[in-house]
Scaffold this active site. Structure first.
Site, mmCIF file in Angstrom:
data_model
loop_
_atom_site.group_PDB
_atom_site.id
_atom_site.type_symbol
_atom_site.label_atom_id
_atom_site.label_comp_id
_atom_site.label_asym_id
_atom_site.label_seq_id
_atom_site.Cartn_x
_atom_site.Cartn_y
_atom_site.Cartn_z
ATOM 1 N N ASN A 227 -8.468 2.083 4.468
ATOM 2 C CA ASN A 227 -8.877 2.945 3.350
ATOM 3 C C ASN A 227 -9.894 2.213 2.485
ATOM 4 O OD1 ASN A 227 -7.387 1.496 1.140
ATOM 5 N ND2 ASN A 227 -5.647 2.030 2.447
ATOM 6 N N ALA A 292 -1.694 -1.888 -4.413
ATOM 7 C CA ALA A 292 -2.237 -1.788 -3.051
ATOM 8 C C ALA A 292 -2.254 -0.339 -2.574
ATOM 9 C CB ALA A 292 -1.384 -2.628 -2.100
ATOM 10 N N ASP A 296 -0.049 5.142 4.822
ATOM 11 C CA ASP A 296 1.191 5.900 5.003
ATOM 12 C C ASP A 296 1.550 6.029 6.476
ATOM 13 O OD1 ASP A 296 2.056 6.506 2.364
ATOM 14 O OD2 ASP A 296 0.294 7.795 2.153
ATOM 15 N N LYS A 306 -9.364 -3.115 24.108
ATOM 16 C CA LYS A 306 -10.301 -2.232 23.395
ATOM 17 C C LYS A 306 -10.501 -0.944 24.200
ATOM 18 C CE LYS A 306 -14.909 -1.868 21.602
ATOM 19 N NZ LYS A 306 -16.267 -2.130 21.991
ATOM 20 N N ASP A 325 7.805 3.846 2.713
ATOM 21 C CA ASP A 325 7.263 3.788 1.346
ATOM 22 C C ASP A 325 7.847 2.532 0.685
ATOM 23 O OD1 ASP A 325 6.806 4.043 -1.413
ATOM 24 O OD2 ASP A 325 6.653 6.232 -1.237
ATOM 25 N N PHE A 344 1.239 2.725 -8.720
ATOM 26 C CA PHE A 344 0.009 3.464 -9.000
ATOM 27 C C PHE A 344 0.129 4.833 -8.335
ATOM 28 C CE2 PHE A 344 -3.670 0.986 -10.716
ATOM 29 C CZ PHE A 344 -2.959 -0.155 -11.068
ATOM 30 N N LYS A 358 5.819 11.020 -8.721
ATOM 31 C CA LYS A 358 5.981 9.682 -8.117
ATOM 32 C C LYS A 358 6.886 8.812 -8.984
ATOM 33 C CE LYS A 358 2.018 9.798 -5.127
ATOM 34 N NZ LYS A 358 0.614 9.597 -4.866
ATOM 35 N N LYS A 362 10.056 7.806 -6.762
ATOM 36 C CA LYS A 362 10.071 6.379 -6.377
ATOM 37 C C LYS A 362 10.970 5.552 -7.289
ATOM 38 C CE LYS A 362 5.479 6.849 -4.355
ATOM 39 N NZ LYS A 362 4.959 6.130 -3.187
HETATM 40 O O1 PMT Z 1 -8.641 -1.786 -4.777
HETATM 41 P P1 PMT Z 1 -9.684 -1.081 -5.614
HETATM 42 O O2 PMT Z 1 -10.936 -0.817 -4.851
HETATM 43 O O3 PMT Z 1 -9.936 -1.793 -6.920
HETATM 44 O O4 PMT Z 1 -9.118 0.367 -5.976
HETATM 45 C C1 PMT Z 1 -8.021 0.486 -6.814
HETATM 46 C C2 PMT Z 1 -7.041 1.571 -6.301
HETATM 47 C C3 PMT Z 1 -7.722 2.927 -6.376
HETATM 48 C C4 PMT Z 1 -6.613 1.272 -4.877
HETATM 49 C C5 PMT Z 1 -5.787 1.511 -7.267
HETATM 50 O O5 PMT Z 1 -6.199 1.769 -8.565
HETATM 51 C C6 PMT Z 1 -4.734 2.502 -6.859
HETATM 52 O O6 PMT Z 1 -4.747 3.659 -7.244
HETATM 53 N N1 PMT Z 1 -3.776 2.027 -6.016
HETATM 54 C C7 PMT Z 1 -2.702 2.845 -5.394
HETATM 55 C C8 PMT Z 1 -3.209 3.435 -4.106
HETATM 56 C C9 PMT Z 1 -2.171 4.294 -3.399
HETATM 57 O O7 PMT Z 1 -1.811 3.973 -2.317
HETATM 58 O O8 PMT Z 1 -1.698 5.278 -4.102
HETATM 59 P P2 PMT Z 1 -0.592 6.347 -3.586
HETATM 60 O O9 PMT Z 1 -0.583 7.401 -4.620
HETATM 61 O O10 PMT Z 1 -0.874 6.721 -2.164
HETATM 62 O O11 PMT Z 1 0.761 5.529 -3.591
HETATM 63 C C10 PMT Z 1 1.651 5.544 -4.705
HETATM 64 C C11 PMT Z 1 2.291 4.178 -4.866
HETATM 65 O O12 PMT Z 1 3.143 3.910 -3.753
HETATM 66 C C12 PMT Z 1 1.336 3.030 -4.956
HETATM 67 O O13 PMT Z 1 1.801 2.123 -5.918
HETATM 68 C C13 PMT Z 1 1.367 2.430 -3.562
HETATM 69 O O14 PMT Z 1 1.125 1.020 -3.615
HETATM 70 C C14 PMT Z 1 2.783 2.715 -3.124
HETATM 71 N N2 PMT Z 1 2.930 2.924 -1.678
HETATM 72 C C15 PMT Z 1 2.219 3.867 -1.018
HETATM 73 C C16 PMT Z 1 2.416 4.069 0.318
HETATM 74 C C17 PMT Z 1 3.375 3.293 0.999
HETATM 75 N N3 PMT Z 1 3.593 3.440 2.300
HETATM 76 N N4 PMT Z 1 4.092 2.376 0.336
HETATM 77 C C18 PMT Z 1 3.885 2.187 -0.991
HETATM 78 O O15 PMT Z 1 4.545 1.325 -1.592
#
Ligand code: PMT
Length: 429
Positions: A227, A292, A296, A306, A325, A344, A358, A362
């Site tokens: 991503n 991060a 997903d 390859k 998650d 985030f 969330k 979560k």
């Molecule tokens: O890295 P940069 O270029 O500076 O960009 C910053 C950012 C946009 C990546 C950052 O600000 C941000 O929004 N990060 C969260 C990205 C994300 O995965 O968001 P989400 O809404 O899909 O996930 C919600 C939360 O669950 C996040 O805290 C994520 O880390 C967590 N998650 C998501 C999927 C997963 N399988 N496990 C998780 O723990």
């Protein structure tokens, strides 16, 4: 004992995002070849909004002229302890008194010896001895001088007896043509060390784990599902927490962002690797911040070789398997409110609605809602605009650099920890 002018204790607390803004910094320049680099140090302090004064030893003036520093600071430069004019216009005691920080750069072996002996025979030594402000030493000398037990003992004495902080020296090619430790720390690192010294330490003793960057999920040895996350936001949070005194571990996905100085950084690539590293780190953490962008899904069966063009036919399908998650896992497993969990939410529509969901699903304490479709916010840029969503509601954070936004997120973390603390104390009684 009362200070005659501007007592340091009366000064307003600094914004941890800009601890150098408005600070009185005295840069003391010693007589070594690295003295020319002090000009860049001074320029960076000036750019960070500090009021900079410069004092020089006589030998420093053989390497770089006071006029350079006068032009950079727009202030007179202190070069002679016994000059009637300098004492009348500046005064070394006044400089020492009003300083918030004294930075000695470069600190030569000779200057370090004089400071450790408590001498006050030139402007630099006199200011360092007279000031009540913290002193930051940036050593620079020949590699063998630096390794000499007498120099090491002098530095230890300055640290142990006088509370000096030390930045560097760096390792590399020296002017004396030897390679090894002895280089003046990079000007940016000296200024960051100064920011650290002046910053509020409201996360002192806290163990903070931050995740940053994307994850890469292999399709075959050459291709992956990834991503647009650069790691900048998470790295900024890690640096900000470290500046505020936390012991920080950064779990960093594939990223070109340099790991912040002083932060323990563990490189990961996949969600599974992040999960393993997070399990270890979060078990000991007081705060976990999940910035991060974790994939997903991963390829259910990544190819060992390859994939060739045409190997999958005209319409290829990659079977995906769901990743766990990780944040929700931490939320579900924790007992009580430790560690404090910050997630985030990267959204492109119905931002607050999704963020609130969330927060609940979560089971976390705070969600940083990030509209990644907004220009100047989200992926890969240096700025961001976010909204903090917790059980009490939503608070917009003003748009700013990712460093500034990181500090506003940590302000909330500090407030949440403070709000939780008295309850803990009452229980302990
Ligand atoms: O890295 P940069 O270029 O500076 O960009 C910053 C950012 C946009 C990546 C950052 O600000 C941000 O929004 N990060 C969260 C990205 C994300 O995965 O968001 P989400 O809404 O899909 O996930 C919600 C939360 O669950 C996040 O805290 C994520 O880390 C967590 N998650 C998501 C999927 C997963 N399988 N496990 C998780 O723990």
């Amino acid at each position: 004992m009362e200070a005659p002018s501007e007592p340091r204790a009366d000064r307003a607390p600094r914004d941890p995002a800009k601890p150098l803004a408005g600070a009185n910094v005295v840069v003391c320049v010693g007589g070594g070849i690295a003295a020319y680099k002090a000009a860049e140090v001074v320029r960076r302090f000036d750019k960070a909004g500090a009021h900079v004064d410069v004092a020089m030893t006589e030998r420093a003036q053989a390497f770089i002229g006071p006029l350079t520093f006068q032009a950079l600071t727009r202030r007179p430069v202190f070069t002679d302890l016994f000059s009637l004019t300098e004492e009348a216009t500046i005064g070394h005691i006044q400089l020492a008194d009003r300083a918030d920080l004294v930075v000695v750069a470069p600190a030569t072996a000779n200057l370090i010896a004089r400071l450790a002996a408590g001498q006050a025979d030139d402007p630099v030594a006199a200011i360092a001895l007279a000031t009540k402000a913290p002193v930051l030493l940036a050593p620079s000398m020949n590699v063998h001088m630096w390794a000499h037990p007498l120099v090491q003992a002098n530095v230890r004495r300055l640290v142990d007896v006088a509370g000096y902080r030390v930045v560097g020296p760096g390792d590399g090619f020296l002017a004396c043509r030897w390679v090894g430790p002895g280089r003046l720390a990079e000007p940016a690192d000296i200024v960051e060390a100064a920011a650290h010294v002046l910053s509020v330490q409201d996360l002192a003793g806290a163990r903070v784990v931050v995740t940053a960057g994307p994850t890469y999920e292999a399709i075959d040895p050459a291709r992956f599902i990834g991503n647009r996350s650069s790691g900048k936001m998470g790295a900024a949070i890690a640096a900000a927490a470290q500046r505020r005194g936390a012991e920080v571990t950064l779990l960093l996905g594939p990223s070109a962002v340099p790991p912040p100085i002083g932060v323990r950084t563990i490189a990961v690539e996949t969600a599974a690797q992040l999960e393993a590293a997070l399990g270890d780190a979060a078990a000991r953490a007081d705060v976990v911040v999940m910035a991060a962008a974790v994939a997903d899904y991963r390829a259910a069966k990544p190819a060992a070789h390859k994939l060739k063009r045409g190997e999958l036919g005209k319409k290829a399908t990659i079977e995906l398997a769901a990743n766990p998650d990780l944040l929700a896992g931490l939320g579900a497993r924790r007992k009580g409110r430790a560690p404090l969990l910050v997630g985030f939410a990267a959204e492109t529509e119905k931002v607050l609605e999704h963020a609130r969901k969330k927060l609940e699903v979560k089971k976390v304490d705070l969600i940083v809602a990030n509209d990644v479709s907004e220009p100047g916010a989200g992926f890969a840029v240096d700025t961001n605009r976010v909204t903090l969503v917790d059980a009490d509601g939503a608070t917009e954070v003003p748009a700013g650099t990712k460093a500034e936004v990181a500090h506003r997120i940590l302000d909330r973390v500090v407030a949440m920890r403070a709000a939780a603390a008295p309850v803990k104390k009452r229980k302990a009684r």
